[in-house]
Design a protein around this motif. Sequence first.
Motif, PDB file in Angstrom:
ATOM      1  N   ARG A  16       1.998   7.259  -2.349  1.00 42.47           N
ATOM      2  CA  ARG A  16       3.181   8.285  -3.245  1.00 42.47           C
ATOM      3  C   ARG A  16       2.784   8.592  -4.372  1.00 42.47           C
ATOM      4  O   ARG A  16       3.597   9.444  -5.067  1.00 42.47           O
ATOM      5  CB  ARG A  16       4.385   7.471  -3.102  1.00 42.47           C
ATOM      6  CG  ARG A  16       5.030   7.065  -1.802  1.00 42.47           C
ATOM      7  CD  ARG A  16       6.040   6.043  -1.615  1.00 42.47           C
ATOM      8  NE  ARG A  16       6.603   5.595  -0.366  1.00 42.47           N
ATOM      9  CZ  ARG A  16       7.521   4.669  -0.182  1.00 42.47           C
ATOM     10  NH1 ARG A  16       8.102   4.048  -0.995  1.00 42.47           N
ATOM     11  NH2 ARG A  16       7.622   4.388   1.202  1.00 42.47           N
ATOM     12  N   ASP A  17       1.811   7.973  -5.053  1.00 38.33           N
ATOM     13  CA  ASP A  17       1.206   8.535  -6.329  1.00 38.33           C
ATOM     14  C   ASP A  17       0.259   9.661  -6.112  1.00 38.33           C
ATOM     15  O   ASP A  17      -0.393  10.032  -7.177  1.00 38.33           O
ATOM     16  CB  ASP A  17       0.817   7.444  -7.123  1.00 38.33           C
ATOM     17  CG  ASP A  17       1.783   6.277  -7.407  1.00 38.33           C
ATOM     18  OD1 ASP A  17       2.734   7.007  -7.774  1.00 38.33           O
ATOM     19  OD2 ASP A  17       1.574   5.229  -7.471  1.00 38.33           O
ATOM     20  N   GLN A  23      -6.209   1.999  -5.442  1.00 35.06           N
ATOM     21  CA  GLN A  23      -5.146   1.488  -5.956  1.00 35.06           C
ATOM     22  C   GLN A  23      -5.305   0.230  -6.847  1.00 35.06           C
ATOM     23  O   GLN A  23      -4.696  -0.127  -7.819  1.00 35.06           O
ATOM     24  CB  GLN A  23      -4.102   0.965  -4.589  1.00 35.06           C
ATOM     25  CG  GLN A  23      -3.466   2.385  -4.053  1.00 35.06           C
ATOM     26  CD  GLN A  23      -2.811   2.025  -2.948  1.00 35.06           C
ATOM     27  OE1 GLN A  23      -2.926   0.599  -2.477  1.00 35.06           O
ATOM     28  NE2 GLN A  23      -1.679   2.768  -2.442  1.00 35.06           N
ATOM     29  N   GLN A  24      -6.234  -0.683  -6.342  1.00 35.15           N
ATOM     30  CA  GLN A  24      -6.722  -1.820  -7.159  1.00 35.15           C
ATOM     31  C   GLN A  24      -7.471  -1.481  -8.446  1.00 35.15           C
ATOM     32  O   GLN A  24      -7.802  -2.334  -9.164  1.00 35.15           O
ATOM     33  CB  GLN A  24      -7.227  -2.699  -6.320  1.00 35.15           C
ATOM     34  CG  GLN A  24      -6.590  -3.395  -4.862  1.00 35.15           C
ATOM     35  CD  GLN A  24      -5.314  -3.946  -5.371  1.00 35.15           C
ATOM     36  OE1 GLN A  24      -5.227  -4.787  -6.205  1.00 35.15           O
ATOM     37  NE2 GLN A  24      -4.208  -3.484  -4.897  1.00 35.15           N
ATOM     38  N   ILE A  42       0.789  -1.362  -0.217  1.00 37.08           N
ATOM     39  CA  ILE A  42      -0.156   0.121   0.093  1.00 37.08           C
ATOM     40  C   ILE A  42       0.644   1.186  -0.001  1.00 37.08           C
ATOM     41  O   ILE A  42       0.262   2.195  -0.347  1.00 37.08           O
ATOM     42  CB  ILE A  42      -1.080  -0.247   1.175  1.00 37.08           C
ATOM     43  CG1 ILE A  42      -1.939  -1.309   1.132  1.00 37.08           C
ATOM     44  CG2 ILE A  42      -1.802   1.490   1.184  1.00 37.08           C
ATOM     45  CD1 ILE A  42      -2.996  -1.280   2.151  1.00 37.08           C
ATOM     46  N   GLN A  43       2.070   1.354   0.658  1.00 37.00           N
ATOM     47  CA  GLN A  43       2.985   2.463   0.649  1.00 37.00           C
ATOM     48  C   GLN A  43       2.358   3.625   1.146  1.00 37.00           C
ATOM     49  O   GLN A  43       2.098   4.465   0.180  1.00 37.00           O
ATOM     50  CB  GLN A  43       3.723   2.502  -0.502  1.00 37.00           C
ATOM     51  CG  GLN A  43       4.470   1.397  -0.943  1.00 37.00           C
ATOM     52  CD  GLN A  43       5.322   1.470  -2.223  1.00 37.00           C
ATOM     53  OE1 GLN A  43       4.908   1.924  -3.201  1.00 37.00           O
ATOM     54  NE2 GLN A  43       6.555   1.034  -2.397  1.00 37.00           N
ATOM     55  N   LEU A  44       2.156   3.868   2.348  1.00 42.42           N
ATOM     56  CA  LEU A  44       1.410   5.192   2.887  1.00 42.42           C
ATOM     57  C   LEU A  44       2.540   6.255   2.803  1.00 42.42           C
ATOM     58  O   LEU A  44       3.655   6.020   3.091  1.00 42.42           O
ATOM     59  CB  LEU A  44       1.048   4.869   4.296  1.00 42.42           C
ATOM     60  CG  LEU A  44      -0.318   3.887   4.526  1.00 42.42           C
ATOM     61  CD1 LEU A  44      -0.485   3.912   6.085  1.00 42.42           C
ATOM     62  CD2 LEU A  44      -1.347   4.257   3.906  1.00 42.42           C
ATOM     63  N   ASP A  45       1.921   7.409   2.606  1.00 43.43           N
ATOM     64  CA  ASP A  45       2.937   8.688   2.464  1.00 43.43           C
ATOM     65  C   ASP A  45       2.805   9.512   3.292  1.00 43.43           C
ATOM     66  O   ASP A  45       3.618   9.933   4.076  1.00 43.43           O
ATOM     67  CB  ASP A  45       2.951   9.084   1.050  1.00 43.43           C
ATOM     68  CG  ASP A  45       3.938  10.191   0.913  1.00 43.43           C
ATOM     69  OD1 ASP A  45       5.226   9.991   1.063  1.00 43.43           O
ATOM     70  OD2 ASP A  45       3.713  11.392   0.482  1.00 43.43           O
ATOM     71  N   GLN A  46       1.543  10.059   3.484  1.00 41.65           N
ATOM     72  CA  GLN A  46       1.269  11.149   4.526  1.00 41.65           C
ATOM     73  C   GLN A  46      -0.393  10.860   4.726  1.00 41.65           C
ATOM     74  O   GLN A  46      -1.123  10.195   4.061  1.00 41.65           O
ATOM     75  CB  GLN A  46       1.437  12.344   4.007  1.00 41.65           C
ATOM     76  CG  GLN A  46       0.823  12.855   2.730  1.00 41.65           C
ATOM     77  CD  GLN A  46       1.360  14.345   2.344  1.00 41.65           C
ATOM     78  OE1 GLN A  46       1.397  15.226   3.010  1.00 41.65           O
ATOM     79  NE2 GLN A  46       1.699  14.393   1.062  1.00 41.65           N
TER      80      GLN A  46
END
Length: 367
Positions: free
Chosen positions: A40-41, A116-117, A2-6
């Motif tokens: 991040r996207d 995201q999916q 999943i890569q959480l950014d903020q």
Amino acid sequence: MIQLDQAKVRHVSMKLKKPFQTVNGLVVTRDTLIVEVYDRDGRVGYGECVAFSDPFYSPETTTTAWDQLKNFLLPMLNKKKLKHPSEVDDIFSGVKGHQMAKASVETAIWDLYAKQQGQPLKEVLGGVRDEVESGVVLSLMDDIEEQVAEYNKKGYKRFKLKVQKGKERETIERVKNVVTDTPIMFDGNGMYGPEDMLHLTQLDDLDLLMIEQPFRTDDYYYHNQLKTQMKTPISLDESIESDHDAFQAIELEACDNINVKLGRVGGYQQALNIHGYAKVAGMPLWCGGMLETGIGRAHNVALASLEQFTLPGDLSESERYWEEDIIKQPFKVKKGCVKVPDKPGIGVTVNEKLLDKRTIRSFDHVF
């Protein structure tokens, strides 16, 4: 991954079209917390913390949730490599209570994951319905006859009444004089005690859809006793704060159905576990409401699309509560049903300009 950014947490204040009165309190302005999680996207998932400003419904408030989110829950996700949103429930399990604060983050991550999916949240959760049956809640301040007639025209599938002890029959019969075939229930809000057992059983002839949460939150025993003495189904609401509570309620035969609220149980994973228990037991579920904005309502609609949610939920349309919701496509009730969004995630577009206008404070968190 999943890569959480903020993340951003907003304290949002929205004035209701009409004050909402229960035996536990009066709500004129609905303060709520909106949680946004970004990857991040730049994709964003939204969640809503449904705690009230005052602790009349639960020990949680917007103030306690703000503190938990800022100082504990969001930091617990720092440097975590999430493969699936179901992992969040386990990460937060070390924090006692604070289910509504937990749910606001967890549901936002489910929304982000579904986006995201490229799938509607309904599909990610395993929902089976394209539309869900809608019920409406009438507060103690509503002009009962006028409101019932109005909502009956929209085809609502169920009326839930807030009542005063000793005046239940009077209120219910006023509604029955307006509609004859729409199911009616009332919410006990935990205001009854064992001394009221006979009084409640004497309402059995009213042919109600159910009585919701007549006794205290922790009182499985008297709910079981009432269930054995009435043909009217007994529903549990505030008693169910986790999948374990639901398991106990089913095993102890304390209810005939369960009201599942995402905030009250701590998010989707707990709700999915409850759904699993209910499916094995053959117990109906329904989705309760907490005066949510369109963000919280979108999550509720996705939840109600699951197989075991066979009873009409508190899924009234946006204009029931708001002059202007913070989503661009307000929910509408048509022929008693609400359409389940089919776009990725919760499937609604947030009105960022209005959200900014309604935000009274906020903080950012970097993962």
